[in-house]
Scaffold this active site. Structure first.
Site, mmCIF file in Angstrom:
data_model
loop_
_atom_site.group_PDB
_atom_site.id
_atom_site.type_symbol
_atom_site.label_atom_id
_atom_site.label_comp_id
_atom_site.label_asym_id
_atom_site.label_seq_id
_atom_site.Cartn_x
_atom_site.Cartn_y
_atom_site.Cartn_z
ATOM 1 N N TYR A 202 0.844 -1.335 -0.215
ATOM 2 C CA TYR A 202 -0.104 0.127 -0.081
ATOM 3 C C TYR A 202 1.114 1.052 -0.018
ATOM 4 O O TYR A 202 1.991 1.261 0.471
ATOM 5 C CB TYR A 202 -0.904 0.166 1.321
ATOM 6 C CG TYR A 202 -0.138 0.212 2.560
ATOM 7 C CD1 TYR A 202 -0.141 1.451 3.086
ATOM 8 C CD2 TYR A 202 0.060 -0.820 3.438
ATOM 9 C CE1 TYR A 202 0.658 1.726 4.218
ATOM 10 C CE2 TYR A 202 0.824 -0.731 4.449
ATOM 11 C CZ TYR A 202 1.066 0.565 4.996
ATOM 12 O OH TYR A 202 1.746 0.769 5.939
ATOM 13 N N PHE A 212 2.041 9.658 3.667
ATOM 14 C CA PHE A 212 2.222 9.346 5.094
ATOM 15 C C PHE A 212 2.966 8.019 5.413
ATOM 16 O O PHE A 212 3.595 7.804 6.383
ATOM 17 C CB PHE A 212 1.323 9.719 5.939
ATOM 18 C CG PHE A 212 0.247 8.747 6.018
ATOM 19 C CD1 PHE A 212 0.124 7.461 6.381
ATOM 20 C CD2 PHE A 212 -1.052 9.260 5.155
ATOM 21 C CE1 PHE A 212 -0.910 6.708 6.455
ATOM 22 C CE2 PHE A 212 -2.247 8.382 5.010
ATOM 23 C CZ PHE A 212 -2.083 7.111 5.524
ATOM 24 N N ASP A 213 2.874 6.912 4.626
ATOM 25 C CA ASP A 213 3.453 5.659 4.936
ATOM 26 C C ASP A 213 3.284 4.965 3.575
ATOM 27 O O ASP A 213 2.425 5.070 2.562
ATOM 28 C CB ASP A 213 2.822 5.044 5.851
ATOM 29 C CG ASP A 213 3.517 3.838 6.389
ATOM 30 O OD1 ASP A 213 4.710 3.953 6.169
ATOM 31 O OD2 ASP A 213 2.906 2.845 7.036
ATOM 32 N N ILE A 232 -7.464 -0.566 11.302
ATOM 33 C CA ILE A 232 -8.456 0.488 11.508
ATOM 34 C C ILE A 232 -9.656 -0.134 10.729
ATOM 35 O O ILE A 232 -9.504 -0.708 9.930
ATOM 36 C CB ILE A 232 -7.957 1.811 10.950
ATOM 37 C CG1 ILE A 232 -7.430 1.944 9.328
ATOM 38 C CG2 ILE A 232 -6.790 2.548 11.762
ATOM 39 C CD1 ILE A 232 -7.156 2.992 8.963
ATOM 40 N N TYR A 258 -8.250 7.318 12.183
ATOM 41 C CA TYR A 258 -7.608 7.838 13.501
ATOM 42 C C TYR A 258 -8.163 8.809 14.453
ATOM 43 O O TYR A 258 -7.764 9.324 15.307
ATOM 44 C CB TYR A 258 -5.914 8.013 13.414
ATOM 45 C CG TYR A 258 -5.220 6.987 12.776
ATOM 46 C CD1 TYR A 258 -4.811 5.839 13.884
ATOM 47 C CD2 TYR A 258 -5.114 6.859 11.600
ATOM 48 C CE1 TYR A 258 -4.027 4.972 13.140
ATOM 49 C CE2 TYR A 258 -4.203 5.664 10.978
ATOM 50 C CZ TYR A 258 -3.782 4.563 12.054
ATOM 51 O OH TYR A 258 -3.028 3.561 11.475
ATOM 52 N N PHE A 275 -5.668 5.012 0.627
ATOM 53 C CA PHE A 275 -4.867 4.087 0.404
ATOM 54 C C PHE A 275 -4.844 3.263 -0.735
ATOM 55 O O PHE A 275 -6.066 2.942 -1.310
ATOM 56 C CB PHE A 275 -5.133 2.976 1.511
ATOM 57 C CG PHE A 275 -4.720 3.370 3.012
ATOM 58 C CD1 PHE A 275 -3.561 3.002 3.367
ATOM 59 C CD2 PHE A 275 -5.712 3.990 3.783
ATOM 60 C CE1 PHE A 275 -3.151 3.351 4.735
ATOM 61 C CE2 PHE A 275 -5.390 3.990 5.150
ATOM 62 C CZ PHE A 275 -4.051 3.839 5.552
#
Length: 532
Positions: A202, A212-213, A232, A258, A275
């Site tokens: 992902y 962010f990731d 999540i 979050y 994502f």
């Protein structure tokens, strides 16, 4: 905005002064604005007046909010509606360019609901219809801003306001997970459900495109159960229904991600997450081996591979994303194995059973029947494996029963030779001594078996036997040592074996090493009532 105005000459009649001026001995004009506030005597009669004017603001009661789009994103996920929650950056100035506020100086976005009275009316209107990533210039007249009172010392009364806005993201508390299929592989026969274990790559970004990731940066898939609360809630929902090899975009509102607090220093509070996911594979802990016949055998098949058979086969092994792992075609000879003897992974062993010589199969082997969570050299942990196998040859293995070793030249009629009392039956006491110790076990190594067996077996009769189920049983007296049945599916042992550590030699006996020059003795399989 600025403008310079030149006044007319004062002719002594009312209204002869420039815009906003009144003339009379009771009120002298204020030179700063043209109003009657100065005392008499400052402006002599018949004086020509000159004003240098900078226009700070102008508006009309009929004015509305003016919106100009400065940058529109190529892909608009959604637009702002009443009751939405938005996160945006802004620079706020007066109409003359004087800055009075900015969100950038506080290091965070301005987060609020739209159309719910949390903002001035003009901003509520100016944000409507905006896309995430869009930049707008919003001009708000004072009666839709702070009006006659202004705000503190930074916004004077009756001031028009100018906002340069960058919308970061938008969501509604009623939003659900949004799915967009980017690539769907053909022939999807199974979709992920709750309880499946999935491996996927992902890229995670905010709505404005800020990354962010990414699992790719770690060169490792993210592995987890789906629908079990390990991730999540929005991702739990977004992965269900995916196919192996599918690429999909999952947009998750903050109340399914979050929340208001965010996490770490890369995901702010109330952030919408996007994502882009590539599903590598998934399985369920209860999955069996999936078997698909690619091509049947070229001839009629009456016998198929079964446990105990010695087989030769070709194979290609890959991951479900097409990554090649191993292939027997990289070597000169086919792969060899004894089925049911723990020589290959359980799933492959299962998939090879029941095959005919010449048959080709596709096998999908879940990790609990392959290399498990830890994986193996070249095989990732929890990986589903795809095999294409072709059975090249098959040789009968030793059936479940008794393994006999004859110590002399066998009689012409073996059964009659074993039937000592000629009653048509060969019970164990007529054959030899049964040694029911746990050394005859398919999971024990031949070397360990030999060390222990040669220390304990005594055979007063012609043969010894032990019950076997597809394993190698070496039975016989110590001197002379028994040869090893070195015929497939068994392999010849090392040229010399010594006693295992901790074992002492029996008095007067010597453990002679097995050597290749020993001649083989006949190995017989007898079932009661058999003549062979």
């Amino acid at each position: 905005m600025a403008a310079a105005l030149t006044s007319r000459k004062a002719r002594g009649s009312p209204g002869a002064l420039g815009t906003g001026m009144l003339r009379g001995p009771e009120a002298a004009p204020n030179m700063s604005c043209g109003c009657r506030t100065l005392t008499a005597g400052l402006i002599p009669p018949d004086a020509t007046l000159y004003f240098d004017v900078v226009l700070l603001d102008v508006w009309n009661k009929a004015d509305t909010v003016q919106v100009s789009t400065l940058l529109h994103p190529a892909h608009c996920l959604r637009t702002v509606q009443d009751s939405d929650f938005v996160r945006y950056h802004y620079n706020g100035t007066l109409l003359d360019g004087t800055a009075f506020d900015t969100s950038y100086s506080r290091g965070g976005t301005y987060d609020t609901y739209v159309g719910s009275g949390w903002l001035i009316k003009g901003m509520d209107q100016g944000l409507l219809g905006m896309c995430p990533g869009e930049r707008r210039k919003i001009i708000i007249p004072p009666f839709l801003a702070y009006g006659e009172k202004g705000y503190g010392t930074v916004i004077p009364p009756q001031a028009s306001l100018v906002f340069h806005v960058l919308l970061i993201d938008v969501h509604n508390p009623k939003d659900t997970v949004q799915l967009e299929t980017l690539e769907l592989p053909p022939g999807c026969v199974r979709r992920a459900v709750a309880g499946d274990f999935m491996r996927y790559h992902y890229n995670g970004s905010l709505m404005d495109g800020t990354l962010f990731d990414s699992s790719y940066s770690r060169n490792h898939t993210y592995n987890t159960y789906v629908g079990q609360g390990y991730i999540i809630p929005g991702m739990d929902q977004g992965l269900q229904g995916a196919c192996m090899g599918e690429r999909r975009r999952i947009t998750i509102p903050p109340h399914l991600a979050y929340g208001e607090n965010g996490t770490g220093d890369k995901i702010p509070g109330s952030a919408v997450l996007i994502f882009d996911v590539h599903v590598i594979d998934f399985h369920n802990p209860g999955d069996p081996v999936e078997i698909k016949v690619l091509s049947p055998p070229p001839e009629t098949c009456n016998e198929t591979a079964k446990p105990g058979d010695f087989i030769r086969y070709h194979y290609n092994c890959s991951l479900l994303d097409g990554t090649k792992l191993f292939s027997s075609h990289d070597y000169s000879d086919p792969q060899e194995a004894t089925l049911g003897a723990n020589k290959v992974i359980e799933g492959l062993d299962t998939g090879l059973q029941g095959m005919c010589v010449g048959e080709r199969r596709q096998l999908v082997v879940p990790p609990h029947l392959a290399h498990g969570e830890s994986g193996a050299r070249g095989v990732p942990g929890s990986a589903v494996l795809l095999f294409e196998v072709e059975l090249v040859s098959r040789e009968e293995g030793l059936p479940t029963g008794y393994l006999f070793v004859w110590h002399e030249d066998p009689p012409v009629n073996l059964f009659e030779g074993l039937d000592l009392n000629k009653d048509g039956e060969v019970p164990p006491e007529e054959v030899g001594e049964e040694e029911p110790f746990p050394h005859c076990h398919p999971n024990r190594s031949h070397r360990a078996w030999w060390h222990q067996a040669t220390q304990s077996i005594r055979c007063p009769l012609r043969t010894c036997f032990c019950p076997c189920a597809g394993s190698l049983c070496l039975i016989g007296p110590l001197s002379p040592p028994l040869p090893h049945a070195a015929h497939p599916p068994y392999s010849w042992p090392p040229a010399a074996w010594g006693p295992s550590p901790g074992h002492s030699q029996p008095s007067g006996e010597t453990l002679t090493p097995l050597s290749p020059w020993l001649s083989w003795l006949p190995v017989l399989h007898l079932h009661q009532g058999s003549s062979q």
